[in-house]
Design a protein around this motif. Structure first.
Motif, short mmCIF file in Angstrom:
data_model
loop_
_atom_site.label_atom_id
_atom_site.label_comp_id
_atom_site.label_asym_id
_atom_site.label_seq_id
_atom_site.Cartn_x
_atom_site.Cartn_y
_atom_site.Cartn_z
N GLN A 451 0.74 -1.23 -0.04
CA GLN A 451 -0.03 0.10 0.05
C GLN A 451 1.13 1.18 -0.01
O GLN A 451 1.18 2.03 1.15
N ALA A 452 1.37 1.80 -1.12
CA ALA A 452 2.29 2.69 -1.43
C ALA A 452 2.02 3.42 -2.65
O ALA A 452 1.99 2.81 -3.60
N GLY A 453 2.01 4.90 -2.76
CA GLY A 453 2.13 5.41 -3.82
C GLY A 453 3.23 5.14 -5.06
O GLY A 453 3.24 5.37 -6.21
N THR A 454 4.48 4.94 -4.33
CA THR A 454 5.69 4.58 -5.11
C THR A 454 6.07 3.35 -4.52
O THR A 454 6.33 3.12 -3.45
N VAL A 455 6.47 2.20 -5.43
CA VAL A 455 7.11 1.04 -4.97
C VAL A 455 8.45 0.77 -5.82
O VAL A 455 8.30 0.71 -6.68
N TRP A 456 9.59 1.20 -4.94
CA TRP A 456 10.86 0.91 -5.84
C TRP A 456 11.35 -0.80 -5.57
O TRP A 456 11.14 -1.29 -4.50
N ILE A 457 12.07 -0.97 -6.54
CA ILE A 457 12.40 -2.41 -6.61
C ILE A 457 14.06 -2.24 -6.53
O ILE A 457 14.51 -1.69 -7.39
N ASN A 458 14.80 -2.81 -5.76
CA ASN A 458 16.18 -2.68 -5.47
C ASN A 458 16.71 -1.44 -5.43
O ASN A 458 17.85 -0.95 -5.77
N SER A 459 15.98 -0.36 -5.21
CA SER A 459 16.44 0.95 -4.84
C SER A 459 15.35 1.63 -3.98
O SER A 459 14.23 1.05 -3.66
N HIS A 460 15.70 2.91 -3.62
CA HIS A 460 14.64 3.43 -2.77
C HIS A 460 14.77 5.03 -2.62
O HIS A 460 15.96 5.60 -2.92
N ASN A 461 13.75 5.90 -2.84
CA ASN A 461 13.79 7.09 -2.42
C ASN A 461 14.37 7.95 -3.60
O ASN A 461 14.90 9.29 -3.36
N ILE A 462 13.97 7.67 -4.79
CA ILE A 462 14.37 8.32 -5.97
C ILE A 462 13.30 8.68 -6.80
O ILE A 462 12.86 7.88 -7.65
N PRO A 463 12.86 9.80 -6.78
CA PRO A 463 11.72 10.17 -7.60
C PRO A 463 12.13 10.70 -9.12
O PRO A 463 13.28 11.08 -9.31
N ASP A 464 11.17 10.73 -9.88
CA ASP A 464 11.62 11.21 -11.18
C ASP A 464 10.41 12.13 -11.82
O ASP A 464 9.28 11.72 -11.24
N GLN A 465 10.79 13.34 -12.70
CA GLN A 465 9.60 14.10 -12.82
C GLN A 465 8.51 13.48 -14.03
O GLN A 465 7.38 13.71 -13.77
N ASN A 466 8.80 12.01 -14.25
CA ASN A 466 7.93 11.52 -15.17
C ASN A 466 7.22 10.39 -14.69
O ASN A 466 6.52 9.66 -15.22
#
Ligand code: ADP
Length: 500
Positions: A451-466
């Protein structure tokens, strides 16, 4: 002054920065404005010294700013084509880069963060963000619609939609990424054709004020971007202002709820990006070589002052002992000190108030029975808190449930997938999460359950403008970034045309 290499310490404070700090001013209707109710103080978190005195906006200043934004909307800005808006936004991005070192130093001085982060994220990624959003200004489009209306008989109809700028936007930003957060809101609003009144956090208003000067220099019409400064009362006055058509806020869940209530009273659209308590789930089959970035970026980026920080680590039993030992080694060796030295990865927290909040959360964790794993000491001068990892925090404890927003994480062992998903979701927040595994089948099986708006796989905490960004549950309402970001600032109008 051109931006320095990310890992190079500045040889001193740039002359432009010292000059700017003498008398920062609000920008209302394209003019510098001192405010009528006095000034408030902004401190340097690295040593607690007074950095600048900034105007405190009155209700009358907020009125003026909203009126200026509305006048720009109804005047030259409202008349401007998408292509012309793109051109101005690209100029602004260039100016941000051209003044990059000044902005980066200003950010590190007011916020405390690493100059490397200020250069890479606050400046360069903000310029890139504006360029990305500038492209959307020429791509706004509606639809043509088949309609089945048959009254009166013999009349034909066709319909289409128009996307129109929602109007004056109130943008309220937090102190953790001051320039970047301002840009996340201003850029899509401008691309959509809106005007903005920005209220930056009282701890870190300086780069937003400088940004407004650059907006003016880029040639935007007066009143398109206005900045009013002050505390929560100034933000509240802006939110309830009848001339504001849309509210966008990033900050704490508590303040976001208050803003949401006011927005609903006035039936105004609102976008909220709020707190988080992100889980990082490390499976037995993960690449243990990734523990470095998992820790440095996932948990301790910006000294843990990110809403997606991996504050709750869950580690599968098979790698638990090894991973915990590695993590302890990594965290205790992270250099701590002032942000002006890019070698320092743990920097002071933003304010004495926040230092107190984080210290209390650590003390509460210990008194609730969690075991601290590290005994690092923080420098005595400046708003430092030494990083801390906890084992044995109870699932319902404050450490596991409440946002600390500092260099603090809990570590919990688990055995099965079902068990860890239940623990990961057992929180009121849902902004970010990450799964660390080499098994693509496992990852794809679990992504829908998180339950999360972003799920990173093998990384974390890196947003992107797209990449759309926002929260499930109490982490927010709506999404920023991507093509959808413009919809936050556009109204849809249906036009129905009868003909015979
Ligand atoms: P923090 O508690 O970490 O300072 P907040 O969410 O309170 O975080 O602050 C984020 C932003 O919201 C700041 O710009 C702050 O001044 C502003 N703010 C605080 N209270 C209110 C309010 N009631 N209405 C509007 N803005 C507010």
């Amino acid at each position: 002054m051109r931006i320095g290499a990310p890992d190079q310490a500045p040889s001193g404070i740039a002359a432009e920065v010292s000059y700017f700090l003498k008398a920062p001013k609000m920008i209302i209707g394209g003019a510098a404005h001192d405010g009528e109710t006095g000034r408030f103080e902004v401190f340097n978190p690295a040593d607690g010294s007074l950095l600048a005195q900034v105007p405190e906006a009155s209700e009358a200043d907020v009125d003026r700013a909203v009126a200026a934004a509305r006048a720009a909307m109804e005047g030259p800005w409202g008349e401007m084509s998408g292509a012309a808006r793109t051109g101005l936004m690209l100029k602004l991005a260039d100016l941000i880069e051209a003044q990059g070192e000044e902005l980066a130093q200003l950010e590190t001085l007011e916020n405390g963060k690493s100059i490397m982060m200020s250069r890479l994220i606050e400046v360069l990624s903000s310029a890139e963000y504006i360029r990305y959003m500038a492209g959307w200004a020429t791509k706004i489009r509606g639809e043509t619609l088949d309609v089945s209306i048959a009254i009166p008989p013999g009349t034909k109809y066709t319909a289409f939609t128009r996307k129109e700028p929602v109007g004056v936007v109130a943008a309220i930003t937090p102190w953790n990424f001051p320039l970047n957060m301002a840009v996340w809101k201003i850029a899509p609003a401008l691309a959509a054709g809106c005007t903005v009144v920005l209220k930056p956090a009282e701890e870190t208003p300086l780069t937003s004020l400088r940004l407004a000067e650059l907006v003016r220099e880029a040639g935007f019409p007066d009143g398109v971007v206005n900045v009013v400064t002050g505390g929560g009362a100034v933000g509240a006055a802006l939110v309830r202002h009848p001339g504001v058509s849309k509210i966008t806020f990033t900050g704490s869940t508590e303040t976001g709820k208050a803003i949401g209530v006011q927005a609903m009273k006035d039936v105004k659209p609102v976008t909220l990006e709020l707190g988080g308590k992100a889980p990082m789930v490390l499976f037995d089959d993960m690449d243990l070589g990734l523990l470095g970035p998992a820790t440095g970026i996932g948990i301790f980026l910006n000294t843990g002052q990110t809403c997606c920080a991996g504050a709750r680590l869950f580690i599968q039993r098979g790698i638990y002992d090894e991973a915990v030992a590695t993590l302890k080694g990594i965290v205790s060796s992270l250099p701590m000190g002032p942000g002006m030295d890019p070698a320092n990865q743990i920097n002071p927290l933003v304010s004495a108030k926040h230092q107190d909040h984080v210290s209390r959360a650590i003390a509460q964790g210990i008194s609730d029975g969690a075991t601290p794993l590290l005994d690092g000491a923080a420098p005595e001068t400046g708003y430092y808190v030494a990083p801390q990892l906890f084992e044995g925090a109870g699932p319902g404890s404050a450490l596991m449930q409440d946002e600390v927003f500092g260099p603090v994480a809990t570590i919990t062992p688990f055995d099965s997938e079902d068990e860890v998903i239940a623990m990961a979701n057992d929180v009121r927040y849902g902004l970010g999460a990450s799964l660390w595994s080499r098994d693509i089948n496992r990852v794809m099986r679990l992504v829908p359950k998180v339950q999360a708006g972003t799920v990173w796989i093998n990384s974390h905490n890196i947003p992107d403008q797209n990449m759309p960004f926002g929260g499930f549950k109490q982490s927010g309402l709506g999404r920023e970034h991507g093509s959808g970001a413009l919809d936050n600032y556009l109204e849809t109008k249906s036009v129905c045309v009868a003909y015979s």
